[in-house]
Design a protein around this motif. Sequence first.
Motif, PDB file in Angstrom:
ATOM      1  N   GLU A 200     -23.022  36.313 -11.858  1.00 28.22           N
ATOM      2  CA  GLU A 200     -22.842  34.710 -11.412  1.00 28.22           C
ATOM      3  C   GLU A 200     -22.589  34.905  -9.875  1.00 28.22           C
ATOM      4  N   ALA A 201     -21.901  35.619  -9.446  1.00 28.20           N
ATOM      5  CA  ALA A 201     -21.905  35.607  -7.639  1.00 28.20           C
ATOM      6  C   ALA A 201     -22.785  35.966  -7.088  1.00 28.20           C
ATOM      7  N   SER A 202     -23.938  36.775  -7.684  1.00 30.72           N
ATOM      8  CA  SER A 202     -25.113  37.115  -7.155  1.00 30.72           C
ATOM      9  C   SER A 202     -26.244  35.894  -7.161  1.00 30.72           C
ATOM     10  N   ALA A 203     -26.036  35.077  -8.459  1.00 30.56           N
ATOM     11  CA  ALA A 203     -26.857  34.086  -8.585  1.00 30.56           C
ATOM     12  C   ALA A 203     -26.648  32.911  -7.460  1.00 30.56           C
ATOM     13  N   LEU A 204     -25.240  32.792  -7.418  1.00 27.62           N
ATOM     14  CA  LEU A 204     -24.756  31.698  -6.575  1.00 27.62           C
ATOM     15  C   LEU A 204     -25.250  31.943  -5.066  1.00 27.62           C
ATOM     16  N   ARG A 205     -25.144  33.084  -4.755  1.00 31.32           N
ATOM     17  CA  ARG A 205     -25.265  33.624  -3.221  1.00 31.32           C
ATOM     18  C   ARG A 205     -26.897  33.412  -3.205  1.00 31.32           C
ATOM     19  N   LYS A 206     -27.899  33.520  -4.211  1.00 30.44           N
ATOM     20  CA  LYS A 206     -29.319  33.345  -4.173  1.00 30.44           C
ATOM     21  C   LYS A 206     -29.567  31.811  -3.880  1.00 30.44           C
ATOM     22  N   ALA A 207     -28.428  31.053  -4.649  1.00 28.39           N
ATOM     23  CA  ALA A 207     -29.039  29.715  -4.588  1.00 28.39           C
ATOM     24  C   ALA A 207     -28.330  28.996  -3.258  1.00 28.39           C
ATOM     25  N   GLY A 208     -27.767  30.033  -2.559  1.00 31.63           N
ATOM     26  CA  GLY A 208     -27.021  29.597  -1.142  1.00 31.63           C
ATOM     27  C   GLY A 208     -25.604  28.825  -1.170  1.00 31.63           C
ATOM     28  N   MET A 209     -24.896  28.962  -2.263  1.00 29.41           N
ATOM     29  CA  MET A 209     -23.798  28.395  -2.276  1.00 29.41           C
ATOM     30  C   MET A 209     -22.684  29.003  -2.020  1.00 29.41           C
ATOM     31  N   ASN A 210     -22.488  30.649  -2.002  1.00 29.76           N
ATOM     32  CA  ASN A 210     -21.542  31.298  -1.433  1.00 29.76           C
ATOM     33  C   ASN A 210     -21.960  32.750  -1.068  1.00 29.76           C
ATOM     34  N   ALA A 211     -21.605  33.216  -0.079  1.00 31.60           N
ATOM     35  CA  ALA A 211     -22.094  34.538   0.246  1.00 31.60           C
ATOM     36  C   ALA A 211     -20.965  35.748  -0.019  1.00 31.60           C
ATOM     37  N   SER A 212     -19.733  35.500   0.032  1.00 32.08           N
ATOM     38  CA  SER A 212     -18.883  36.342  -0.034  1.00 32.08           C
ATOM     39  C   SER A 212     -18.199  36.609  -1.566  1.00 32.08           C
ATOM     40  N   LEU A 213     -18.440  35.610  -2.835  1.00 24.58           N
ATOM     41  CA  LEU A 213     -17.916  36.123  -3.771  1.00 24.58           C
ATOM     42  C   LEU A 213     -18.374  37.546  -4.477  1.00 24.58           C
ATOM     43  N   GLU A 214     -19.464  38.008  -4.008  1.00 24.98           N
ATOM     44  CA  GLU A 214     -20.148  39.346  -4.616  1.00 24.98           C
ATOM     45  C   GLU A 214     -19.204  40.324  -3.776  1.00 24.98           C
ATOM     46  N   GLU A 215     -18.770  40.290  -2.658  1.00 24.63           N
ATOM     47  CA  GLU A 215     -17.886  41.054  -1.737  1.00 24.63           C
ATOM     48  C   GLU A 215     -16.750  41.194  -2.358  1.00 24.63           C
ATOM     49  N   LEU A 216     -16.139  39.971  -2.902  1.00 25.56           N
ATOM     50  CA  LEU A 216     -14.698  39.989  -3.302  1.00 25.56           C
ATOM     51  C   LEU A 216     -14.690  40.669  -4.637  1.00 25.56           C
ATOM     52  N   ILE A 217     -15.833  40.375  -5.619  1.00 27.25           N
ATOM     53  CA  ILE A 217     -15.896  41.264  -6.750  1.00 27.25           C
ATOM     54  C   ILE A 217     -15.838  42.469  -6.910  1.00 27.25           C
ATOM     55  N   ARG A 218     -16.773  42.790  -6.026  1.00 26.03           N
ATOM     56  CA  ARG A 218     -17.192  44.468  -5.723  1.00 26.03           C
ATOM     57  C   ARG A 218     -15.867  44.949  -5.438  1.00 26.03           C
ATOM     58  N   ALA A 219     -15.076  44.590  -4.472  1.00 23.61           N
ATOM     59  CA  ALA A 219     -13.810  45.170  -3.973  1.00 23.61           C
ATOM     60  C   ALA A 219     -12.691  44.995  -5.244  1.00 23.61           C
ATOM     61  N   ILE A 220     -12.683  44.374  -6.106  1.00 22.82           N
ATOM     62  CA  ILE A 220     -11.932  44.324  -7.380  1.00 22.82           C
ATOM     63  C   ILE A 220     -12.282  45.271  -8.127  1.00 22.82           C
ATOM     64  N   ASP A 221     -13.589  45.541  -8.351  1.00 19.77           N
ATOM     65  CA  ASP A 221     -14.273  46.576  -9.375  1.00 19.77           C
ATOM     66  C   ASP A 221     -13.747  47.941  -8.695  1.00 19.77           C
ATOM     67  N   GLN A 222     -13.744  47.954  -7.351  1.00 19.43           N
ATOM     68  CA  GLN A 222     -13.456  49.535  -6.716  1.00 19.43           C
ATOM     69  C   GLN A 222     -12.074  49.698  -6.678  1.00 19.43           C
ATOM     70  N   GLY A 223     -11.400  48.619  -7.115  1.00 22.47           N
ATOM     71  CA  GLY A 223      -9.788  49.027  -6.723  1.00 22.47           C
ATOM     72  C   GLY A 223      -9.040  48.422  -5.497  1.00 22.47           C
ATOM     73  N   ALA A 224     -10.103  47.991  -4.723  1.00 24.58           N
ATOM     74  CA  ALA A 224     -10.010  47.580  -3.189  1.00 24.58           C
ATOM     75  C   ALA A 224      -9.442  46.189  -2.952  1.00 24.58           C
ATOM     76  N   TRP A 225      -9.038  45.482  -3.765  1.00 22.10           N
ATOM     77  CA  TRP A 225      -8.438  44.151  -3.740  1.00 22.10           C
ATOM     78  C   TRP A 225      -7.184  44.203  -3.207  1.00 22.10           C
ATOM     79  N   THR A 226      -6.577  43.727  -2.367  1.00 20.84           N
ATOM     80  CA  THR A 226      -5.226  43.736  -2.038  1.00 20.84           C
ATOM     81  C   THR A 226      -4.598  42.466  -2.201  1.00 20.84           C
ATOM     82  N   PRO A 227      -3.664  42.068  -3.453  1.00 20.07           N
ATOM     83  CA  PRO A 227      -3.037  41.061  -3.481  1.00 20.07           C
ATOM     84  C   PRO A 227      -2.335  40.199  -2.216  1.00 20.07           C
ATOM     85  N   PRO A 228      -2.393  38.974  -2.042  1.00 14.89           N
ATOM     86  CA  PRO A 228      -1.710  38.401  -0.692  1.00 14.89           C
ATOM     87  C   PRO A 228      -0.444  38.744  -0.936  1.00 14.89           C
TER      88      PRO A 228
END
Length: 322
Positions: A200-228
């Motif tokens: 979904e994030a990839s589709a949104l980026r291609k539609a010009g809605m958001n460019a950072s969600l993919e990076e965020l989700i990939r970070a979660i997938d790789q265990g690299a997301w840090t809670p605030p």
Amino acid sequence: MTARGRDGDDAGGTGRPPAGPAIAGALTAYACGDAFGLPWEGSAPGAAEPDRAIEIPARARWPRGGTSDDTALTLLVAEHLIACGGAGDPADLLRTLAGRAESIFGLGPSTVAAIRHFQRSGQLPAEGGRTNGAAMRALPAGWATPADAAELRRRWVVTLSSATHPSPDAQAAACVVAACASWAIEGVDGRALLAVALAEASALRKAGMNASLEELIRAIDQGAWTPPTTGVSLDPLETVGAVLHCVSATSTLESAMLTAVGLGGDTDTVAALVGGILARGRTSDQICAELTWNRHVLLPPPDSVRTLADGLAELRARPLPT
């Protein structure tokens, strides 16, 4: 991934309930998560110790086990979808919301601002709304659309979100959680939902809605997301990150909700979204059997939940527009 047949039957012999009971289970889990997180809203990370959390202590102006504006607005959106046979007119949604605002305690800043703007001008907000309120009430659009109906679901979510949250980031966050909710009705869970969110994030980026969600989700997938370190804020992308972290990092619904409240900050919204997604096609009875502390929760009336769930299931079963 392949979706079930749109007639709502357990087409694959998987043992999952038909769509109506599954959506009722998701609504129940959402309300349970809301009530579970509400006592800890605004708390620091780690403040909600598990033994204390499952007692669901009372908070301020809410009774013990009460739900917040999250559940009230999610039910309102479900009603709107059913009445309109889809997303309908966002002005009608905002008009209804404005009419009920006095009876819903704790409305978020973007929603309050949109209501006031509408009451002054009769117009939808044209800017602002970069908070998590659109994502918070987006799950009914996911439950009401077949898992493979991505374009229809995205259109509904954007239309519904525009009533109060014109921000592209807020709308993108809502699209991601709605996609996860739709696939979860099919029984998809855990890390597989990260693939749904990433698509979904990839589709949104291609539609010009958001460019950072993919990076965020990939970070979660790789265990690299840090809670605030100060708790989850009202930021829509931060909220999506917290929800996906909880959904993918834990094995049970209860442990995911405990993780959600442990993050601190906007705990009711994060735990509610986790519940509505991780219900995974189970019925209300199955959800309540797993979350034994639900006896403390002031759940919406079961008849109302069933009626809304059946109405959303009917929308989900409709032939897709050509």
